[in-house]
Motif scaffolding. Structure first.
Motif, PDB file in Angstrom:
ATOM      1  N   LYS A  56       0.617  -1.229  -0.099  1.00 24.28           N
ATOM      2  CA  LYS A  56       0.044   0.293   0.015  1.00 24.28           C
ATOM      3  C   LYS A  56       0.645   0.827   0.037  1.00 24.28           C
ATOM      4  CE  LYS A  56      -4.070  -2.504   0.531  1.00 24.28           C
ATOM      5  NZ  LYS A  56      -4.114  -2.838  -0.860  1.00 24.28           N
ATOM      6  N   TYR A  58       1.406   4.869   1.104  1.00 24.25           N
ATOM      7  CA  TYR A  58       0.747   6.493   1.432  1.00 24.25           C
ATOM      8  C   TYR A  58       2.242   7.219   1.453  1.00 24.25           C
ATOM      9  CZ  TYR A  58       1.317   3.247   4.947  1.00 24.25           C
ATOM     10  OH  TYR A  58       1.568   1.648   5.549  1.00 24.25           O
ATOM     11  N   LEU A  59       2.073   8.100   2.146  1.00 25.33           N
ATOM     12  CA  LEU A  59       3.264   9.228   2.630  1.00 25.33           C
ATOM     13  C   LEU A  59       3.050   9.090   3.791  1.00 25.33           C
ATOM     14  CD1 LEU A  59       2.202  12.556   1.075  1.00 25.33           C
ATOM     15  CD2 LEU A  59       3.592  11.037  -0.038  1.00 25.33           C
ATOM     16  N   SER A  60       4.825   8.759   4.509  1.00 25.50           N
ATOM     17  CA  SER A  60       5.465   9.273   5.296  1.00 25.50           C
ATOM     18  C   SER A  60       6.269   9.413   5.980  1.00 25.50           C
ATOM     19  CB  SER A  60       4.705   6.741   5.677  1.00 25.50           C
ATOM     20  OG  SER A  60       5.686   7.377   7.327  1.00 25.50           O
ATOM     21  N   LYS A  61       6.531   9.306   7.071  1.00 23.51           N
ATOM     22  CA  LYS A  61       7.454  10.261   7.122  1.00 23.51           C
ATOM     23  C   LYS A  61       8.852   8.886   8.158  1.00 23.51           C
ATOM     24  CE  LYS A  61       9.752  13.277  11.137  1.00 23.51           C
ATOM     25  NZ  LYS A  61      10.150  12.144  12.431  1.00 23.51           N
TER      26      LYS A  61
ATOM     27  N   ASN B 198      -6.694   1.912   5.203  1.00 24.12           N
ATOM     28  CA  ASN B 198      -5.501   1.618   5.292  1.00 24.12           C
ATOM     29  C   ASN B 198      -4.659   2.037   6.230  1.00 24.12           C
ATOM     30  OD1 ASN B 198      -6.959  -0.398   2.545  1.00 24.12           O
ATOM     31  ND2 ASN B 198      -5.558   0.899   1.463  1.00 24.12           N
ATOM     32  N   GLU B 202      -3.383  -0.432   9.736  1.00 22.37           N
ATOM     33  CA  GLU B 202      -2.481  -0.244   9.944  1.00 22.37           C
ATOM     34  C   GLU B 202      -2.218   0.137  11.361  1.00 22.37           C
ATOM     35  OE1 GLU B 202       0.890   0.011   7.426  1.00 22.37           O
ATOM     36  OE2 GLU B 202       0.055  -0.800   5.713  1.00 22.37           O
ATOM     37  N   SER B 283      -0.374  12.288   5.056  1.00 23.83           N
ATOM     38  CA  SER B 283       0.638  11.563   5.226  1.00 23.83           C
ATOM     39  C   SER B 283      -0.076  10.604   6.566  1.00 23.83           C
ATOM     40  CB  SER B 283       1.790  11.886   5.664  1.00 23.83           C
ATOM     41  OG  SER B 283       2.283  12.320   7.029  1.00 23.83           O
ATOM     42  N   ARG B 284       0.489   9.290   7.251  1.00 22.13           N
ATOM     43  CA  ARG B 284       0.673   8.469   7.544  1.00 22.13           C
ATOM     44  C   ARG B 284       0.242   9.353   8.724  1.00 22.13           C
ATOM     45  NH1 ARG B 284       3.150   4.502   9.858  1.00 22.13           N
ATOM     46  NH2 ARG B 284       2.015   2.109  10.475  1.00 22.13           N
ATOM     47  N   ASP B 285       1.406   9.860   9.052  1.00 22.69           N
ATOM     48  CA  ASP B 285       2.542  10.105  10.008  1.00 22.69           C
ATOM     49  C   ASP B 285       1.725  11.869  11.028  1.00 22.69           C
ATOM     50  OD1 ASP B 285       4.923   8.887  10.417  1.00 22.69           O
ATOM     51  OD2 ASP B 285       4.871   9.396   8.486  1.00 22.69           O
TER      52      ASP B 285
END
Lengths: 166, 446
Positions: A56, A58-61, B198, B202, B283-285
């Motif tokens: 998947k 997605y943007l993440s640090k 999603n 997580e 963003s996830r964070d």
């Protein structure tokens, strides 16, 4: 295995590179995903994820392991990318296209190539790095190159041959 | 099972073959055309220019149909009205399965479409992945009704190497009512839609005792009942990825429940979109940091989304770039306008051709280069005509990427019809910058 890459490149070249990277992932028995984004609504950025489970995106640090840019980047764009980059990640760019001091806190491995390096040589380096990370043999990559791009990009095949010999 | 490459076009192709769809209606815009380019049976594809044409097509087609449309922000209201009419007509004339896939090129269109659908009581589905587009498409075409899939920008530009879609299994799952998801057992309800689910799933590993995720994959007539049951169960509700209208709607339902004596106090309702959202991809964070902040589990400085957006664009190719460079050198210009979804990297990017008219009339611009997709001639005909007539010198570059040859010929005829006298219509090869000074209006089909 979970490899996350960010590639800054134009659409036409990415179409070819996407085909090659996904074929390499298929050879390694892994799954992959590619998504196009824009930094500050201007520069095209492709996020690539190769993983053993359905990836998947997605943007993440601190998530990107490998950053490659075929274009010079503005300072603000580099700061956005800095957020995404993992510690000790790899950065591939031409000399002076990025300001390494911006990324210094992340202790990256910077592969700075000469300014006159062609786009095909840069793409060949990306392909070589991906195939090494996924442990794919050189002859398998050559076969993929020939089947995916055919005779259209002879220079890319030549560039890959030169890069992968080193 | 072997691995296959899947994009939204491939998923729609597989669904259309599985259900023997007789007509695929494609809107005349570059995003829909690029998605339709991955569909194999070209003979089943028909093109439409407006909601009225789509309505007529769907009603006259005897079998199942799929429509693909990428509306601009200004078209959202018109398409909602049109789809609402189709729903009303199909309710009286059953035995027609219609799947409308709405491709949202940016978050503003997505948010606006979802909000207006809720307000106008139009049932929609929000897929969170390519496989859920397959799932929802299969479900939609197996029932005699109109279904609308609202696809967020991130999914349009996504390509996956994954296992083949299992449409047989998917159909069974849908019939068993598998489109609703509630995960977690926490006291704080998180209402989410689209791909953000999603990310939340997580995150659930660390937050399973704090939050319960309600994934709203379909927004239909039961929505009010579902939300009122959530309101009765949870005192804190967080809304993610569904647009601003939901915050007001949940509050209104809570007030109704309070009036009826079903709850003792209005829940605390927070929309993460309004905290984070400025059109960038979430963003996830930053999402997690915001939820942790709402949960009272500490505040971090992460709640800024990176300025990376998943807007869908059609990039100008090498030929157009060199043409634009030549055109810039050929004349003194006031401005370069690029009409989205075309993307050039420089120049001023405008959402609509009408914005160019406003800029020309307000700033008194007279020498322009405009880059647009060839379908813009149908979508903003009035604006293009106005620009050609009201500027001293103009080069209008029309990109033909993703456009099939027969459609290109048809659109070129249309361009000839709208071009005012004295306008030259040429191809890229015919463009000679040194001759440019003598001509005042030029349309280049690239």
């Amino acid at each position: 295995m979970d490899l996350r890459m960010a590639i800054i490149i134009d659409e036409k070249k990415m179409t070819m590179l996407r085909n090659i990277i996904l074929e390499i992932a298929r050879s390694a028995g892994l799954r992959g995903a590619v998504q196009k984004c824009h930094i500050e609504g201007k520069t095209s950025l492709y996020l690539v994820r190769i993983s053993s489970v359905p990836p998947k995106i997605y943007l993440s640090k601190d998530s990107v392991d490998y950053l490659a840019t075929l274009k010079p980047l503005r300072e603000e764009e580099q700061e956005e990318l800095l957020e995404l980059l993992k510690e000790r990640a790899t950065i591939l760019s031409r000399e002076n296209d990025i300001d390494v001091s911006i990324f210094v806190d992340k202790l990256p491995v910077v592969m700075s190539v000469q300014r006159d390096t062609t786009d095909e040589e840069m793409i060949a380096r990306i392909i070589n790095d991906v195939s090494r990370m996924l442990s794919i043999r050189r002859d398998t990559v050559m076969r993929i190159l020939k089947s995916v791009i055919g005779e259209e990009y002879v220079e890319l095949v030549r560039a890959y041959r030169a890069v992968s010999r080193r | 099972m072997g691995l296959n490459r899947l994009s939204i076009g491939d998923v729609l192709d597989r669904v259309s073959r599985k259900f023997d769809v007789s007509k695929i209606y494609v809107s005349l815009d570059p995003i829909s055309l690029s998605v339709a380019g991955r569909i194999h049976a070209k003979e089943r594809i028909s093109y439409f220019r407006s909601g009225d044409e789509l309505l007529l097509g769907i009603l006259t087609n005897a079998g199942r149909s799929i429509a693909i449309v990428a509306p601009r922000l200004m078209d959202v209201g018109a398409y909602i009205t049109c789809l609402r009419s189709i729903v009303n007509i199909l309710e009286q004339n059953v035995n027609k399965s219609v799947l409308v896939v709405v491709l949202c090129a940016n978050w503003r269109v997505f948010s606006s479409f979802v909000s207006m659908s809720v307000v106008s009581n139009l049932p929609i589905c929000i897929p969170g992945s390519l496989s859920s587009i397959g799932l929802m498409g299969a479900y939609a075409l197996s029932e005699p009704k109109l279904s609308v899939l609202v696809v967020e920008p991130g999914l349009i530009s996504l390509e996956e190497l994954d296992e083949e879609l299992d449409l047989e299994g998917v159909e069974g799952l849908c019939r068993a009512g598998g489109t609703e998801v509630r995960v977690g057992s926490g006291r704080v309800a998180v209402l989410a839609g689209g791909s953000v689910v999603n990310m939340l799933l997580e995150a659930l590993e660390t937050l399973s005792e704090d939050i319960s995720i309600y994934a709203l994959t379909s927004i239909d007539g039961d929505l009010r009942d579902r939300i009122s049951s959530i309101v009765k169960e949870h005192a804190n509700i967080v809304i993610v990825g569904l647009g601003g209208v939901f915050e007001d709607m949940v509050r209104a339902i809570a007030e109704k429940c309070l009036e009826d004596g079903q709850i003792s106090r209005i829940p605390n309702i927070t929309s993460v979109d309004s905290i984070l959202g400025d059109g960038h991809a979430m963003s996830r964070d930053s999402l997690l940091a915001t939820i942790l902040d709402i949960l009272g589990r500490g505040r971090s400085d992460l709640s800024r989304s990176p300025k990376i957006s998943s807007i869908v664009t059609v990039e100008a190719n090498e030929e157009i770039r060199s043409l634009m460079d030549k055109a810039r050198r050929a004349m003194d210009i006031d401005s370069i306008f690029v009409i989205r979804p075309m993307h050039l990297g420089y120049g001023e990017h405008l959402e609509e051709a009408y914005e160019a008219c406003v800029r020309v009339s307000s700033a008194g611009l007279n020498r322009l280069i405009i880059l647009a997709h060839i379908t813009e001639v149908c979508r903003s005909r009035g604006a293009i005509e106005w620009l050609l007539e009201n500027t001293e010198r103009i080069i209008l570059v029309l990109s033909t990427c993703h456009t099939p040859e027969h459609l290109k010929r048809e659109l070129c005829k249309e361009i000839s019809a709208i071009a005012p006298p004295g306008t030259s219509i040429i191809t890229v090869e015919e463009f000679l910058p040194e001759r440019r000074r003598g001509r005042s209006r030029l349309i280049i089909v690239a």
